[in-house]
Write a protein that holds these residues in place. Structure first.
Motif, PDB file in Angstrom:
ATOM      1  N   VAL A  66       0.851  -1.197   0.000  1.00 61.97           N
ATOM      2  CA  VAL A  66       0.000   0.000   0.000  1.00 61.97           C
ATOM      3  C   VAL A  66       0.883   1.243   0.000  1.00 61.97           C
ATOM      4  CG1 VAL A  66      -1.717   1.345   1.269  1.00 61.97           C
ATOM      5  CG2 VAL A  66      -1.924  -1.129   1.166  1.00 61.97           C
ATOM      6  N   SER A  67       1.923   1.209   0.792  1.00 63.00           N
ATOM      7  CA  SER A  67       2.832   2.351   0.882  1.00 63.00           C
ATOM      8  C   SER A  67       3.451   2.657  -0.484  1.00 63.00           C
ATOM      9  CB  SER A  67       3.895   2.013   1.933  1.00 63.00           C
ATOM     10  OG  SER A  67       5.066   2.715   1.696  1.00 63.00           O
ATOM     11  N   GLY A  68       3.727   1.604  -1.235  1.00 63.75           N
ATOM     12  CA  GLY A  68       4.345   1.765  -2.553  1.00 63.75           C
ATOM     13  C   GLY A  68       3.400   2.346  -3.601  1.00 63.75           C
ATOM     14  N   ILE A  69       2.098   2.287  -3.353  1.00 62.30           N
ATOM     15  CA  ILE A  69       1.146   2.810  -4.352  1.00 62.30           C
ATOM     16  C   ILE A  69       1.289   4.326  -4.445  1.00 62.30           C
ATOM     17  CG2 ILE A  69      -1.312   3.077  -4.935  1.00 62.30           C
ATOM     18  CD1 ILE A  69      -1.798   0.364  -3.569  1.00 62.30           C
ATOM     19  N   GLY A  92      -5.931  -1.183  -2.970  1.00 57.27           N
ATOM     20  CA  GLY A  92      -6.129  -0.040  -3.855  1.00 57.27           C
ATOM     21  C   GLY A  92      -6.249   1.241  -3.045  1.00 57.27           C
ATOM     22  N   VAL A  93      -5.861   2.343  -3.652  1.00 64.87           N
ATOM     23  CA  VAL A  93      -6.070   3.652  -3.032  1.00 64.87           C
ATOM     24  C   VAL A  93      -6.882   4.449  -4.045  1.00 64.87           C
ATOM     25  CG1 VAL A  93      -4.997   5.741  -2.102  1.00 64.87           C
ATOM     26  CG2 VAL A  93      -3.846   3.518  -1.854  1.00 64.87           C
ATOM     27  N   THR A  94      -8.048   4.905  -3.616  1.00 70.56           N
ATOM     28  CA  THR A  94      -8.949   5.490  -4.601  1.00 70.56           C
ATOM     29  C   THR A  94      -9.749   6.641  -3.993  1.00 70.56           C
ATOM     30  OG1 THR A  94     -10.655   4.901  -6.217  1.00 70.56           O
ATOM     31  CG2 THR A  94     -10.876   3.915  -4.058  1.00 70.56           C
ATOM     32  N   PRO A  95     -10.141   7.638  -4.804  1.00 68.67           N
ATOM     33  CA  PRO A  95     -11.063   8.642  -4.270  1.00 68.67           C
ATOM     34  C   PRO A  95     -12.313   7.918  -3.752  1.00 68.67           C
ATOM     35  CG  PRO A  95     -10.219   9.328  -6.402  1.00 68.67           C
ATOM     36  CD  PRO A  95      -9.750   7.915  -6.196  1.00 68.67           C
ATOM     37  N   SER A  96     -12.787   8.308  -2.588  1.00 66.93           N
ATOM     38  CA  SER A  96     -13.901   7.551  -1.982  1.00 66.93           C
ATOM     39  C   SER A  96     -15.127   7.509  -2.889  1.00 66.93           C
ATOM     40  CB  SER A  96     -14.270   8.147  -0.626  1.00 66.93           C
ATOM     41  OG  SER A  96     -13.136   8.114   0.208  1.00 66.93           O
ATOM     42  N   VAL A  97     -15.295   8.525  -3.746  1.00 64.97           N
ATOM     43  CA  VAL A  97     -16.466   8.507  -4.644  1.00 64.97           C
ATOM     44  C   VAL A  97     -16.406   7.354  -5.648  1.00 64.97           C
ATOM     45  CG1 VAL A  97     -17.030  10.969  -4.557  1.00 64.97           C
ATOM     46  CG2 VAL A  97     -15.398  10.144  -6.255  1.00 64.97           C
TER      47      VAL A  97
END
Ligand SMILES: C[S@@+](CC[C@H](N)C(=O)[O-])C[C@H]1O[C@@H](n2cnc3c(N)ncnc32)[C@H](O)[C@@H]1O
Length: 339
Positions: A88-91, A154-159
């Motif tokens: 996650v840190s690497g994303i 995944g890291v994503t805008p919450s929308v």
């Protein structure tokens, strides 16, 4: 750049869910995961475009959609939490001005809990980035979906976290079947007629046995008074906010108070049922709503609905009539008490 997602489906309908995705997004691939009700989907479109296509479509089998940036091979051991944090840190999608929340769903057997993942990953990201945790309304969400030996992150805008409504429900394993599917019918009606049921409501449910409607309503309201000479299913009878009056709707005791909503699924003729509804209107608060099933006792469906409404007009107004997916030889009628 393409995108990848975990998509939840109605359990037992993964094939149908997959076909639904391929029809909407022909440039995608979707495969079942080992844990029922889950698909892994890859698409040649960018994340936002794929999400918007899924959001706009009227789908039947798709539930939640989680964008995925990477896959991590893990084990049951606690050390996997750090392996997930590393990936996650690497994303590296979080920066100044971002707020975030880590949301982990774990399937399988591990020596750590979802919460351990959420806390460890959250602390690591707060240390390494200028983003701050906001559990209520984060601008971004860190998604961790664990399937025993794999974690999809995944890291994503919450929308972009899409929640669609599954309209066809699971195929039940033996012994798992709900005691009645009627529960789905009242949920559909409440949604279709846009009826607000709040947790301070008193609901009168007539023709309640075995209790599918009562059970669903008891999950939304403060109290449900269920009226039926027949037995309620034991799981409904023992619900703490359900009172079962073992009598006919025509023979109610005098002192049962006022109601915010009346529901009626009695299997009697529509005209008889409508007459009873009119008598019950005095128990409904001003402007309160009622939902009634009109049972088609003959093939003259329109006539039955017309006759029932003709009688109901004495006490009610604002009629809406809908045949819902769970209505077979019947239709659902919504109305409000005349003021
Ligand atoms: C289709 S079932 C109701 C199913 C129920 N909504 C559920 O979710 O389980 C119809 C019920 O209406 C009841 N019923 C028929 N006439 C009635 C009356 N006059 N007063 C109360 N209940 C009545 C029957 O006993 C039967 O249990």
């Amino acid at each position: 750049m393409g995108s990848a997602f975990i998509v939840t489906t109605s359990s037992g309908f993964e094939g149908e869910g997959r076909r639904e995705i391929l029809k909407l997004l022909p440039s995608s691939e979707a495969r079942k995961l080992f844990f029922k009700g889950n698909l892994y989907m890859e698409c040649s479109l960018p994340e936002v475009e794929a999400i918007e296509a899924l959001r706009a479509a009227d789908t039947t089998y798709l539930g939640r959609v989680f964008p995925v940036d990477a896959e991590v091979k893990i084990s049951a051991a606690k050390a996997s939490v750090d392996a997930i944090s590393d990936v996650v840190s690497g994303i590296g999608d979080l920066g100044e001005g971002d707020t975030f929340r880590v949301s982990c769903t774990r399937r399988g057997s591990h020596e750590f809990r979802s919460r351990d993942v959420e806390v460890t990953v959250g602390m690591r990201l707060e240390e390494e980035t200028d983003a701050v945790v906001d559990l209520k309304s984060p601008s971004k969400t860190v998604v961790v979906q664990i399937f025993q030996d794999f974690a999809y992150v995944g890291v994503t805008p919450s929308v972009n976290l899409l929640v669609k409504e599954i309209k066809r429900f699971r195929k039940y394993a033996k012994g798992e079947r709900p005691f009645t599917r009627a529960e789905f019918k009242i949920r559909e009606a409440i949604k279709a007629f846009d009826v607000e049921v709040t947790n301070d409501f008193r609901v009168l449910d007539v023709g309640a046995a075995p209790g599918g409607w009562t059970k669903a309503l008891a999950g939304m309201a403060r109290r449900v008074v269920a009226v039926d000479p027949a037995d309620l299913h034991p799981s409904v009878e023992e619900m703490s906010n359900v009172t079962h009056l073992r009598c006919r709707a025509e023979d109610l005791p005098d002192d049962i108070g006022m109601f915010d909503l009346i529901t009626n699924d009695m299997n009697i003729s529509p005209t008889e049922s409508a007459e009873i509804m009119n008598a019950l209107a005095e128990l409904l608060r001003e402007g309160g709503a009622a939902i009634m099933t009109v049972k088609f006792v003959t093939r003259e469906r329109r006539r039955h609905t017309r006759e029932a409404i003709g009688i109901l007009e004495e006490a009610y107004t604002d009629f809406k009539v809908k045949r819902l997916p769970h209505n077979r030889n019947e239709t659902s009628v919504y109305m409000r008490k005349k003021t």
